[in-house]
Design an enzyme around this catalytic site. Sequence first.
Site, PDB file in Angstrom:
ATOM      1  N   TYR A 146      44.614  36.210  39.060  1.00 22.74           N
ATOM      2  CA  TYR A 146      44.813  37.667  39.734  1.00 22.74           C
ATOM      3  C   TYR A 146      43.538  38.289  40.429  1.00 22.74           C
ATOM      4  O   TYR A 146      43.427  39.401  40.364  1.00 22.74           O
ATOM      5  CB  TYR A 146      45.546  38.544  38.954  1.00 22.74           C
ATOM      6  CG  TYR A 146      46.776  38.237  38.178  1.00 22.74           C
ATOM      7  CD1 TYR A 146      47.942  38.091  39.201  1.00 22.74           C
ATOM      8  CD2 TYR A 146      46.958  37.745  36.899  1.00 22.74           C
ATOM      9  CE1 TYR A 146      49.203  37.515  38.706  1.00 22.74           C
ATOM     10  CE2 TYR A 146      48.279  37.339  36.361  1.00 22.74           C
ATOM     11  CZ  TYR A 146      49.300  37.091  37.341  1.00 22.74           C
ATOM     12  OH  TYR A 146      50.376  36.889  36.711  1.00 22.74           O
TER      13      TYR A 146
ATOM     14  N   CYS B  63      35.539  49.678  54.531  1.00 26.88           N
ATOM     15  CA  CYS B  63      35.290  51.053  54.897  1.00 26.88           C
ATOM     16  C   CYS B  63      36.330  51.751  54.154  1.00 26.88           C
ATOM     17  O   CYS B  63      37.159  52.603  54.573  1.00 26.88           O
ATOM     18  CB  CYS B  63      35.440  51.090  56.185  1.00 26.88           C
ATOM     19  SG  CYS B  63      34.375  50.174  57.368  1.00 26.88           S
TER      20      CYS B  63
ATOM     21  N   ARG C 254      47.434  34.621  33.410  1.00 24.47           N
ATOM     22  CA  ARG C 254      46.240  35.181  33.080  1.00 24.47           C
ATOM     23  C   ARG C 254      45.566  34.466  31.770  1.00 24.47           C
ATOM     24  O   ARG C 254      44.242  34.396  31.887  1.00 24.47           O
ATOM     25  CB  ARG C 254      46.489  36.662  32.908  1.00 24.47           C
ATOM     26  CG  ARG C 254      45.091  37.547  32.662  1.00 24.47           C
ATOM     27  CD  ARG C 254      45.443  38.747  32.263  1.00 24.47           C
ATOM     28  NE  ARG C 254      46.415  39.249  33.029  1.00 24.47           N
ATOM     29  CZ  ARG C 254      46.391  40.097  34.173  1.00 24.47           C
ATOM     30  NH1 ARG C 254      45.313  40.322  34.676  1.00 24.47           N
ATOM     31  NH2 ARG C 254      47.611  40.724  34.717  1.00 24.47           N
TER      32      ARG C 254
ATOM     33  N   CYS D  26      52.567  31.601  30.615  1.00 24.45           N
ATOM     34  CA  CYS D  26      51.410  32.336  30.557  1.00 24.45           C
ATOM     35  C   CYS D  26      50.625  31.892  32.014  1.00 24.45           C
ATOM     36  O   CYS D  26      50.470  30.774  32.401  1.00 24.45           O
ATOM     37  CB  CYS D  26      50.556  32.148  29.502  1.00 24.45           C
ATOM     38  SG  CYS D  26      51.294  32.693  27.885  1.00 24.45           S
TER      39      CYS D  26
END
Length: 396
Positions: A374, A345, A270, A268
């Site tokens: 992430y 931009c 995240r 694992c």
Amino acid sequence: MNNVIETIRHLSVNSDQPICAYLYDLQTLKNHVLKVTEALPANCEMFYAMKANSETSILKAVYPLVSGFEVASLGEIKKARAISPTVPIIFGGPGKTDDEIKGAITHQVQLIHVESIQELQRIAWMAEQLKTTVSILLRVNLIGPFPSATLHMAGIPTQFGIAEDQMDDAIRFALSRSSLKLMGFHFHSVSNQLDANSHLQLIRLYIQKVKQWKKRYNLSISYVNAGGGIGVNYENLAQQFDWNTFTNRLKELLEKENFQDTKLIFECGRFLTASCGYYAVEVLDIKENHGKTFVVVRGGTQHFRLPVSWQHNHPFEIIPIEKWTYPFPRKGVQQTNITIVGQLCTPKDVFAKDVFVHHLRIGDIILFRYTGAYGWAISHHDFLSHPHPKHIYLDT
């Protein structure tokens, strides 16, 4: 979280530049990882998937609490070895180069996850040249069926793993080479799974497939890698994957399937680190265009690409800041919907669209939560050459 807010207020008071910073609560991280690993059944191991966040301070914090690191490049192998010369490493990912495979062998990686039959042949050949034996897991792209999740790596055409209908050929080749030691199988079929019961069904499918191959080839295996895939609910932070229910029922499943003698690996990323991270950005401008209110912040998706990548409104809080040094009135909005954007931009530089706020002013801080995975790791840091954010690690 109080220490995070106090740090941000201190930064605001003592800085002449707009605030833009990642903050990581390392004590929260360590407490969470410890709870996760302690709840696992006896024959299970948790590896940290370094791709989620490979900052040195994060690696040092989780290292004593996990069984090892899961990596996906030679660069990550070297980062892991910088933390410990002996920490177990498992190496996966499609498109491994010869240098990466040789590097994995040289750095004594515990297991290489093999992604194709051609890669299997290259590993065997290089191991023969180096006069060594390489321990491998065959990564399987199962046919399914799979529960619903945000991302699927198997059951559909993807670049990941060996197709299930090619597994017989892969197993026979692995068993025919003395330079290879087939230690088991690797499955990583879905990502960001939020339902504990659905994930248990997935584990059951993995076990049943492995049992078939064990019987067919009289295999003696040591590991089944169930991958990562356990997710984070960004829409409702109070309603996360029920880890305690999952691990309790996982223990029952392993007993029912008589699968306690094989190590079940989880990798694992995240799920372990997301909640410890915060991205703090100062409001630079508030403007109206074509009936919409835009809040422009210091920073952008070049620092934190996850929301635009996943197309979600990232959760945030507002930290009021009373500092105002300009001689003209301070603009603010009340009881309205806003779209939070960065300095880039491009109209894709968006963190959240049409979200309601009670009160917000130029100079206040927007604090995005659950940015420990992430976030910075997947972002295009130098686009437009804006300054990088500060990285602050709190360990109290």
